[in-house]
Design a protein around this motif. Sequence first.
Motif, PDB file in Angstrom:
ATOM      1  N   GLY A 506      22.884 -47.556 -23.713  1.00 28.00           N
ATOM      2  CA  GLY A 506      23.317 -47.303 -22.371  1.00 28.00           C
ATOM      3  C   GLY A 506      24.272 -48.336 -21.971  1.00 28.00           C
ATOM      4  N   ASP A 507      25.073 -48.871 -22.994  1.00 28.39           N
ATOM      5  CA  ASP A 507      26.122 -49.930 -22.527  1.00 28.39           C
ATOM      6  C   ASP A 507      27.403 -48.889 -22.185  1.00 28.39           C
ATOM      7  OD1 ASP A 507      28.616 -51.551 -22.789  1.00 28.39           O
ATOM      8  OD2 ASP A 507      26.941 -53.119 -23.616  1.00 28.39           O
ATOM      9  N   SER A 508      27.633 -49.069 -21.115  1.00 26.00           N
ATOM     10  CA  SER A 508      29.010 -48.145 -20.405  1.00 26.00           C
ATOM     11  C   SER A 508      30.124 -48.524 -21.087  1.00 26.00           C
ATOM     12  CB  SER A 508      29.159 -48.301 -19.025  1.00 26.00           C
ATOM     13  OG  SER A 508      29.266 -49.544 -18.832  1.00 26.00           O
ATOM     14  N   ILE A 509      30.399 -49.667 -21.338  1.00 27.17           N
ATOM     15  CA  ILE A 509      31.706 -49.799 -22.114  1.00 27.17           C
ATOM     16  C   ILE A 509      31.781 -49.670 -23.451  1.00 27.17           C
ATOM     17  CG2 ILE A 509      33.545 -51.861 -22.567  1.00 27.17           C
ATOM     18  CD1 ILE A 509      33.417 -51.211 -19.735  1.00 27.17           C
ATOM     19  N   CYS A 510      30.527 -49.768 -24.164  1.00 28.01           N
ATOM     20  CA  CYS A 510      30.627 -49.285 -25.613  1.00 28.01           C
ATOM     21  C   CYS A 510      30.508 -47.955 -25.574  1.00 28.01           C
ATOM     22  CB  CYS A 510      29.112 -49.740 -26.041  1.00 28.01           C
ATOM     23  SG  CYS A 510      29.406 -51.671 -26.620  1.00 28.01           S
ATOM     24  N   GLU A 511      30.097 -47.069 -24.804  1.00 25.36           N
ATOM     25  CA  GLU A 511      30.017 -45.676 -24.611  1.00 25.36           C
ATOM     26  C   GLU A 511      31.498 -45.046 -24.415  1.00 25.36           C
ATOM     27  OE1 GLU A 511      27.937 -44.464 -21.356  1.00 25.36           O
ATOM     28  OE2 GLU A 511      25.842 -44.566 -22.240  1.00 25.36           O
ATOM     29  N   GLN A 512      32.326 -45.969 -23.969  1.00 25.35           N
ATOM     30  CA  GLN A 512      33.607 -45.496 -23.792  1.00 25.35           C
ATOM     31  C   GLN A 512      34.409 -45.736 -24.882  1.00 25.35           C
ATOM     32  OE1 GLN A 512      35.407 -47.273 -19.914  1.00 25.35           O
ATOM     33  NE2 GLN A 512      33.492 -46.907 -19.127  1.00 25.35           N
ATOM     34  N   ILE A 513      34.082 -46.849 -25.754  1.00 18.69           N
ATOM     35  CA  ILE A 513      34.712 -47.279 -26.979  1.00 18.69           C
ATOM     36  C   ILE A 513      34.302 -46.104 -28.063  1.00 18.69           C
ATOM     37  CG2 ILE A 513      34.807 -48.734 -28.878  1.00 18.69           C
ATOM     38  CD1 ILE A 513      33.976 -51.110 -27.051  1.00 18.69           C
ATOM     39  N   VAL A 514      33.080 -45.793 -28.021  1.00 13.35           N
ATOM     40  CA  VAL A 514      32.731 -44.700 -28.806  1.00 13.35           C
ATOM     41  C   VAL A 514      33.654 -43.337 -28.693  1.00 13.35           C
ATOM     42  CG1 VAL A 514      30.896 -42.891 -29.719  1.00 13.35           C
ATOM     43  CG2 VAL A 514      30.715 -45.711 -29.359  1.00 13.35           C
ATOM     44  N   GLU A 515      33.760 -43.059 -27.418  1.00 16.82           N
ATOM     45  CA  GLU A 515      34.477 -41.952 -26.902  1.00 16.82           C
ATOM     46  C   GLU A 515      35.885 -41.880 -27.534  1.00 16.82           C
ATOM     47  OE1 GLU A 515      35.035 -39.216 -22.958  1.00 16.82           O
ATOM     48  OE2 GLU A 515      35.430 -41.333 -22.808  1.00 16.82           O
ATOM     49  N   VAL A 516      36.558 -42.928 -27.392  1.00 16.61           N
ATOM     50  CA  VAL A 516      37.879 -43.182 -27.733  1.00 16.61           C
ATOM     51  C   VAL A 516      37.910 -43.196 -29.127  1.00 16.61           C
ATOM     52  CG1 VAL A 516      39.976 -45.005 -27.816  1.00 16.61           C
ATOM     53  CG2 VAL A 516      38.534 -44.636 -25.746  1.00 16.61           C
ATOM     54  N   TRP A 517      36.966 -43.731 -29.765  1.00 16.77           N
ATOM     55  CA  TRP A 517      37.160 -43.762 -31.494  1.00 16.77           C
ATOM     56  C   TRP A 517      36.801 -42.395 -31.604  1.00 16.77           C
ATOM     57  CZ3 TRP A 517      32.467 -43.331 -34.441  1.00 16.77           C
ATOM     58  CH2 TRP A 517      32.783 -43.283 -35.939  1.00 16.77           C
ATOM     59  N   ARG A 518      36.066 -41.522 -31.257  1.00 17.05           N
ATOM     60  CA  ARG A 518      35.535 -40.314 -32.015  1.00 17.05           C
ATOM     61  C   ARG A 518      36.689 -39.267 -31.622  1.00 17.05           C
ATOM     62  NH1 ARG A 518      29.365 -40.176 -29.827  1.00 17.05           N
ATOM     63  NH2 ARG A 518      28.302 -40.930 -31.852  1.00 17.05           N
TER      64      ARG A 518
END
Length: 625
Positions: A506-518
């Motif tokens: 549920g870490d929101s910043i990490c969710e965004q990092i993963v979105e960008v990476w994917r």
Amino acid sequence: MIPDNFIQELLNRVDIVDVVSKVVPLKKTGKNLMGCCPFHHEKTPSFSVNPQKQFFKCFGCGAAGTVIRFVMNYDGLTFPEAVRKLAESVGMEVPEERPGEKAKRERAKTLTDRMQMAADFYTEALRQNERAIDYLKGRGISGLTAARYGLGYSPDAWQSLKDVFGDQYEDPEMTEESGCGLVIVKEQGRRYDRFRGRLMFPIRNPRGQVIGFGARTLNGDEHPKYLNSPETAIYHKGLEIYGLYEAADTIRKNGRAIVCEGYMDVIQLSQAGFTEAVAALGTSITSDHVRKLLKMVSKVYFSFDGDSAGQHALRRAMEAALPVVRDAQEVRFVVLPEEHDPDSLIKEKGAHAFEEQLDRSLTLSEFFVHTLTEGKNLGTAEGRTQLLAEAKPLLVGMREAPLLRTQILGVLGRWTQMTPDAVARALGIAQPTVASQATQEGSERVNWKRDWTRPRRDAQPRRIVPAGVTADKNERILQYFITHPAIALEYSAMVEEEIVERAERGDSICEQIVEVWRVLTAMTTDRVPSPAALLLALRRSEHIARYEELAAREFEVEATDEVVRAEFEMIRASLELETLKGEMQRVMAAPNPDLEIIGRLIRRERVIREHIEQTKRKQSMQQRF
């Protein structure tokens, strides 16, 4: 929908420097090119173009983005329209994914062609109608101004357009339900022209195509006074702005737009030299109108009639502006004397009198307080409560300008005898709190009384993060992933092993990092996408505004790939140290601490710290040479 792979290929072929330099003189300054911003008025250049990242940034008004964003803002186009314009410039044909999309666009072209045929007919009819010419002369409208806005006259006959369109007059495309709305069909099937015996005002979209008409009666007792085109496939009055096509160049040159009430107000202001005047189209000002103008320029004036209806319209304009205005932008309100509108003021006292009214106009915050306090007895608790109740829905929706909202809360606090924080709490608005440096530093000193004689092994000089780079470690990873896609791909293993797990927790910043990476890994073929291409691929994300902001801020730093790699190593190591610290505290808190685990954690910590020191020495050598 335009395929993403086509957009990426388009960005590979289009050079932002070539596009921007056609409208903005650029001068080489280091790695970038500088010029005066086309989106606001300035004398000292603050508009920078980065050829390597294919990105632009204005350090004055904050405008930033890719070449597609530049064309959208400069020409007032939608995303698909900007893509098509750029594609045409390099000889590329835009593919259509959605069935019928091409046919729909061709049909729209047919409708605008018909509207242009009607506009040409009305213009010619005006030259032959003495009554309409006398009316314009009586209003002080010159032939040059009439030509600038394409004014015309619709003959007072039932089917004058039939001579223009011939058999096409019977086509469904001529009606409101199926086409451009030039023809009305009665129940018996009889057709007649919508506009008859009226002064005609063509309405153009940002590309200069005629999409509708406004029509004013020449008979004082005829109703309605103004008759407008209905909503059609090409005309949506809640989105379009009258005079924007004609005023666009002046708006950019003067750094301001003046919004008035109607067609004649725009024309009269233009006649007086205020060629940056525009108006809404038979409807109240909407947030879409304000947003469209603020994309072009950072300062917008609203100037309506001085009577009660005009002041009510100013209030609606304020309500439309609050949700979309940003801190770097300025919205002002011209409160004219009750007996005047812009035209009458200029005619009686001259153009300088209107310019003085612009100078004396109220800022958004001033007009907000002026409007909401009017008629309330603020000497009573009830009056102050009424003020807060009326302000609440307006300020809650004001999310794009947090700094300005904070200032307004302070002003409301003085009027309501409350502190700004108390006003914010009363309105249900969470105010950001910033801890002082002393508090932050104090939070790092754990058990200082016990350990003051022993130097901390992890004590390091406080690192100063460059301007433009976020201080949060995870957010820096996100920022560098967006602006250095090649480096992001190198650290795919780190994302899979470390960041995906934190995102799932549920870490929101990490969710965004993963979105960008994917998104980035899905785009990559034989060529690493540019930051501009990556941002465009992310344009449908709910976080796109944040991604663009981080990209624009890093634009100020211009970190090299080597610096970013070293930064990643430092961030990764520091994050692992934080994890080890948490594990150590958990083990030590156990009734019987496992010494083997403690030893392993200590050895791992030592390895990480040695790696940090090596990275620092490497950074120092790079900076030296």
